[in-house]
Design a protein around this motif. Structure first.
Motif, PDB file in Angstrom:
ATOM      1  N   UNK A 170     -11.860  16.261  10.556  1.00 40.39           N
ATOM      2  CA  UNK A 170     -10.423  16.130  10.334  1.00 40.39           C
ATOM      3  C   UNK A 170     -10.116  15.999   8.841  1.00 40.39           C
ATOM      4  N   UNK A 171     -10.931  15.261   8.102  1.00 38.42           N
ATOM      5  CA  UNK A 171     -10.715  15.079   6.661  1.00 38.42           C
ATOM      6  C   UNK A 171     -10.853  16.399   5.908  1.00 38.42           C
ATOM      7  N   UNK A 172     -11.809  17.226   6.332  1.00 40.01           N
ATOM      8  CA  UNK A 172     -11.986  18.523   5.677  1.00 40.01           C
ATOM      9  C   UNK A 172     -10.773  19.423   5.914  1.00 40.01           C
ATOM     10  N   UNK A 173     -10.289  19.430   7.134  1.00 40.67           N
ATOM     11  CA  UNK A 173      -9.114  20.225   7.459  1.00 40.67           C
ATOM     12  C   UNK A 173      -7.893  19.723   6.685  1.00 40.67           C
ATOM     13  N   UNK A 174      -7.753  18.431   6.603  1.00 41.83           N
ATOM     14  CA  UNK A 174      -6.648  17.837   5.855  1.00 41.83           C
ATOM     15  C   UNK A 174      -6.735  18.233   4.386  1.00 41.83           C
TER      16      UNK A 174
ATOM     17  N   UNK B 266      -8.197  20.921   3.120  1.00 38.88           N
ATOM     18  CA  UNK B 266      -7.909  22.346   3.017  1.00 38.88           C
ATOM     19  C   UNK B 266      -6.395  22.573   3.044  1.00 38.88           C
ATOM     20  N   UNK B 267      -5.697  21.884   3.913  1.00 37.22           N
ATOM     21  CA  UNK B 267      -4.238  22.013   3.992  1.00 37.22           C
ATOM     22  C   UNK B 267      -3.591  21.524   2.699  1.00 37.22           C
ATOM     23  N   UNK B 268      -4.077  20.418   2.139  1.00 36.17           N
ATOM     24  CA  UNK B 268      -3.547  19.904   0.876  1.00 36.17           C
ATOM     25  C   UNK B 268      -3.782  20.892  -0.263  1.00 36.17           C
ATOM     26  N   UNK B 269      -4.965  21.499  -0.304  1.00 36.43           N
ATOM     27  CA  UNK B 269      -5.268  22.480  -1.346  1.00 36.43           C
ATOM     28  C   UNK B 269      -4.372  23.714  -1.203  1.00 36.43           C
ATOM     29  N   UNK B 270      -4.150  24.155   0.020  1.00 38.80           N
ATOM     30  CA  UNK B 270      -3.293  25.302   0.271  1.00 38.80           C
ATOM     31  C   UNK B 270      -1.855  25.005  -0.162  1.00 38.80           C
ATOM     32  N   UNK B 271      -1.371  23.827   0.179  1.00 40.82           N
ATOM     33  CA  UNK B 271      -0.032  23.422  -0.216  1.00 40.82           C
ATOM     34  C   UNK B 271       0.100  23.354  -1.736  1.00 40.82           C
ATOM     35  N   UNK B 272      -0.906  22.816  -2.391  1.00 42.99           N
ATOM     36  CA  UNK B 272      -0.898  22.726  -3.851  1.00 42.99           C
ATOM     37  C   UNK B 272      -0.932  24.117  -4.479  1.00 42.99           C
ATOM     38  N   UNK B 273      -1.705  25.008  -3.902  1.00 39.42           N
ATOM     39  CA  UNK B 273      -1.810  26.369  -4.420  1.00 39.42           C
ATOM     40  C   UNK B 273      -0.466  27.096  -4.325  1.00 39.42           C
TER      41      UNK B 273
END
Length: 85
Positions: A2-6, A8-15
């Motif tokens: 779950x932490x890895x998915x979270x 990845x979502x944070x990195x995508x949002x930042x990008x």
């Protein structure tokens, strides 16, 4: 997992939001300016039907008002009833 998915979502949002940070900051600043206009409109001579309810907000937004009038190039508060400097 779950932490890895979270992450990845944070990195995508930042990008996605990185190229638009200045636009987002400008829009937020414009919204704050409009809110200050609504709150202080009665002191500026513009009738405000919600003046009684916005009166409670003055102590909380005095710092924002100070930052605003400095950003607008005014050394001191343009309103006589507000002394923030």
């Amino acid at each position: 997992m779950f932490n890895k998915l979270k992450r990845v979502i944070e990195m995508y949002d930042e990008m996605l939001s990185t190229p638009h940070r200045t636009e987002i900051a400008r829009e937020l600043r414009d919204e704050d300016d409009l809110f200050l206009l609504l709150v202080y409109s009665d002191m500026l001579g513009i009738p405000n039907p919600a003046f009684y309810y916005t009166l409670e907000l003055y102590p909380f937004i005095i710092e924002k008002f100070h930052d605003w009038h400095l950003r607008m190039g005014m050394e001191h508060s343009p309103l006589d009833g507000i002394r923030c400097c």
